[in-house]
Design a protein around this motif. Structure first.
Motif, PDB file in Angstrom:
ATOM      1  N   LEU A  61     -10.630  15.194-106.073  1.00  0.00           N
ATOM      2  CA  LEU A  61     -10.658  16.282-105.105  1.00  0.00           C
ATOM      3  C   LEU A  61     -11.966  17.048-105.278  1.00  0.00           C
ATOM      4  CD1 LEU A  61      -7.211  18.135-104.869  1.00  0.00           C
ATOM      5  CD2 LEU A  61      -8.644  17.360-102.972  1.00  0.00           C
ATOM      6  N   PRO A  62     -12.780  17.131-104.242  1.00  0.00           N
ATOM      7  CA  PRO A  62     -14.034  17.896-104.359  1.00  0.00           C
ATOM      8  C   PRO A  62     -13.747  19.371-104.626  1.00  0.00           C
ATOM      9  CG  PRO A  62     -13.983  16.561-102.352  1.00  0.00           C
ATOM     10  CD  PRO A  62     -12.613  16.543-102.911  1.00  0.00           C
ATOM     11  N   HIS A  63     -14.671  20.048-105.291  1.00  0.00           N
ATOM     12  CA  HIS A  63     -14.544  21.485-105.504  1.00  0.00           C
ATOM     13  C   HIS A  63     -15.044  22.269-104.305  1.00  0.00           C
ATOM     14  CE1 HIS A  63     -14.196  21.123-110.137  1.00  0.00           C
ATOM     15  NE2 HIS A  63     -13.027  21.185-109.567  1.00  0.00           N
ATOM     16  N   SER A  64     -16.032  21.712-103.620  1.00  0.00           N
ATOM     17  CA  SER A  64     -16.546  22.373-102.423  1.00  0.00           C
ATOM     18  C   SER A  64     -17.240  21.346-101.548  1.00  0.00           C
ATOM     19  CB  SER A  64     -17.518  23.504-102.796  1.00  0.00           C
ATOM     20  OG  SER A  64     -18.631  22.990-103.498  1.00  0.00           O
ATOM     21  N   GLY A  65     -17.460  21.731-100.302  1.00  0.00           N
ATOM     22  CA  GLY A  65     -18.113  20.843 -99.355  1.00  0.00           C
ATOM     23  C   GLY A  65     -17.115  20.152 -98.443  1.00  0.00           C
ATOM     24  N   SER A  66     -17.633  19.395 -97.487  1.00  0.00           N
ATOM     25  CA  SER A  66     -16.809  18.705 -96.492  1.00  0.00           C
ATOM     26  C   SER A  66     -17.161  17.227 -96.442  1.00  0.00           C
ATOM     27  CB  SER A  66     -17.030  19.315 -95.102  1.00  0.00           C
ATOM     28  OG  SER A  66     -16.718  20.690 -95.097  1.00  0.00           O
ATOM     29  N   ILE A  67     -16.156  16.409 -96.096  1.00  0.00           N
ATOM     30  CA  ILE A  67     -16.344  14.967 -95.916  1.00  0.00           C
ATOM     31  C   ILE A  67     -15.733  14.617 -94.564  1.00  0.00           C
ATOM     32  CG2 ILE A  67     -15.944  12.670 -96.867  1.00  0.00           C
ATOM     33  CD1 ILE A  67     -15.385  14.042 -99.588  1.00  0.00           C
ATOM     34  N   TRP A  68     -16.534  14.692 -93.517  1.00  0.00           N
ATOM     35  CA  TRP A  68     -16.040  14.480 -92.163  1.00  0.00           C
ATOM     36  C   TRP A  68     -16.014  12.999 -91.826  1.00  0.00           C
ATOM     37  CZ3 TRP A  68     -13.589  18.324 -90.072  1.00  0.00           C
ATOM     38  CH2 TRP A  68     -13.943  19.643 -90.419  1.00  0.00           C
ATOM     39  N   TYR A  69     -14.837  12.533 -91.405  1.00  0.00           N
ATOM     40  CA  TYR A  69     -14.642  11.116 -91.073  1.00  0.00           C
ATOM     41  C   TYR A  69     -14.024  11.017 -89.682  1.00  0.00           C
ATOM     42  CZ  TYR A  69     -12.364   6.531 -91.059  1.00  0.00           C
ATOM     43  OH  TYR A  69     -11.934   5.264 -90.717  1.00  0.00           O
ATOM     44  N   HIS A  70     -14.580  10.144 -88.839  1.00  0.00           N
ATOM     45  CA  HIS A  70     -14.032   9.924 -87.495  1.00  0.00           C
ATOM     46  C   HIS A  70     -12.971   8.827 -87.577  1.00  0.00           C
ATOM     47  CE1 HIS A  70     -16.235  12.373 -84.559  1.00  0.00           C
ATOM     48  NE2 HIS A  70     -17.185  12.393 -85.480  1.00  0.00           N
ATOM     49  N   SER A  71     -11.720   9.229 -87.639  1.00  0.00           N
ATOM     50  CA  SER A  71     -10.602   8.302 -87.790  1.00  0.00           C
ATOM     51  C   SER A  71     -10.096   7.828 -86.433  1.00  0.00           C
ATOM     52  CB  SER A  71      -9.464   9.000 -88.543  1.00  0.00           C
ATOM     53  OG  SER A  71      -8.260   8.270 -88.428  1.00  0.00           O
ATOM     54  N   GLN A  72      -9.701   6.549 -86.376  1.00  0.00           N
ATOM     55  CA  GLN A  72      -9.074   6.041 -85.159  1.00  0.00           C
ATOM     56  C   GLN A  72      -7.700   6.665 -84.955  1.00  0.00           C
ATOM     57  OE1 GLN A  72      -9.133   1.738 -85.596  1.00  0.00           O
ATOM     58  NE2 GLN A  72     -10.801   1.564 -84.117  1.00  0.00           N
ATOM     59  N   ARG A  73      -7.023   6.948 -86.063  1.00  0.00           N
ATOM     60  CA  ARG A  73      -5.641   7.442 -85.975  1.00  0.00           C
ATOM     61  C   ARG A  73      -5.558   8.959 -85.853  1.00  0.00           C
ATOM     62  NH1 ARG A  73      -2.313   3.289 -87.742  1.00  0.00           N
ATOM     63  NH2 ARG A  73      -0.574   4.641 -88.291  1.00  0.00           N
ATOM     64  N   PHE A  74      -6.484   9.677 -86.477  1.00  0.00           N
ATOM     65  CA  PHE A  74      -6.368  11.132 -86.575  1.00  0.00           C
ATOM     66  C   PHE A  74      -7.520  11.902 -85.943  1.00  0.00           C
ATOM     67  CE2 PHE A  74      -4.327   9.282 -90.410  1.00  0.00           C
ATOM     68  CZ  PHE A  74      -3.014   9.644 -90.136  1.00  0.00           C
ATOM     69  N   GLY A  75      -8.518  11.208 -85.405  1.00  0.00           N
ATOM     70  CA  GLY A  75      -9.680  11.898 -84.864  1.00  0.00           C
ATOM     71  C   GLY A  75     -10.598  12.368 -85.987  1.00  0.00           C
TER      72      GLY A  75
END
Length: 242
Positions: A61-75
């Motif tokens: 689990l990261p402590h800070s920051g974002s990991i943006w992923y374009h999912s087919q199922r969830f957007g």
């Protein structure tokens, strides 16, 4: 082309309570992958490369920051804050991970491991069995081992099975953490062939390799990490010329 994955200001640290010590693994990492790219991460052992991949896969689990992923199922979804249920779904259907190590359920044969990976995606058993045999043959895993338990395999055999199990699912995003570390040259060629095939089929990949020669003519781009931080382009040029 939109980014399939965008990491923004990712930081991760660990606390060693028995030593009363706090260790920064990675700090303010930024990188992105466009759909269909193969991007490499390089750097010395202990620089934080694997930590980045494990944060994406949510082993950490990261402590800070974002990991943006374009999912087919969830957007568009932030993997750093997504629910455990969502992460399990993504691992099952969209995101694959290959490491140097094979962690499997006991009393599960090599054939069952690979077949289950295909069946859980919704494919019929006959299709799964056919694809299982094809990929085990591709990696030249001896047929006598197919119905044996991986605990009896050599290190190289376990690694080939691990790669086969992840690649057979043809995930949208495949994370490769030193997958060729203990393989002979022949097995490395087999891995390279499958990577090239998956790239043609549209799989996006982020890989860590100590074997820089292996990465040649495969990677679209490269990021370098040193002491937990991303090395900017100007610094990389100085490192390669020094």
């Amino acid at each position: 082309m939109d980014n399939l994955l965008s990491i923004e200001q990712l930081s991760k640290s660990f606390t060693l309570h028995n030593l009363n010590k706090h260790i920064k693994a990675v700090e303010e990492i930024n990188l992105h992958l466009k759909e269909g790219e193969f991007v490499g991460i390089t750097g010395k052992s202990g620089s934080g490369k694997s930590t980045v991949l494990r944060c994406i896969y949510r082993t950490y689990l990261p402590h800070s920051g974002s990991i943006w992923y374009h999912s087919q199922r969830f957007g568009r979804i932030d993997l750093a804050t997504a629910s455990e249920r969502t992460i399990i779904e993504l691992r099952k259907f969209e995101i694959g991970y290959v490491s140097q190590f094979l962690n499997v359920m006991p009393r599960t044969t090599a054939r069952e491991l690979v077949r289950h990976a295909i069946v859980e995606m919704g494919h019929e058993v006959d299709y799964a069995e056919n694809e299982t045999e094809k990929i085990l043959e591709h990696f030249e895993l001896d047929r006598s081992l197919w119905d044996s338990y991986p605990s009896t395999f050599s290190g190289g055999e376990k690694l080939r099975l691990n790669i086969a199990r992840a690649m057979v699912k043809k995930p949208r995003l495949l994370l490769l953490d030193e997958p060729t570390a203990s393989l002979d040259e022949g097995s490395k060629v087999k891995v390279k062939m499958l990577i090239e095939q998956l790239m043609k089929e549209g799989t996006t990949m982020l890989g860590i390799f100590h074997d820089l020669e292996f990465m040649q003519n495969l990677c679209n781009r490269e990021y370098q990490i040193r002491d937990g931080k991303m090395v900017v382009k100007e610094q990389q040029e100085k490192l390669t010329t020094s």
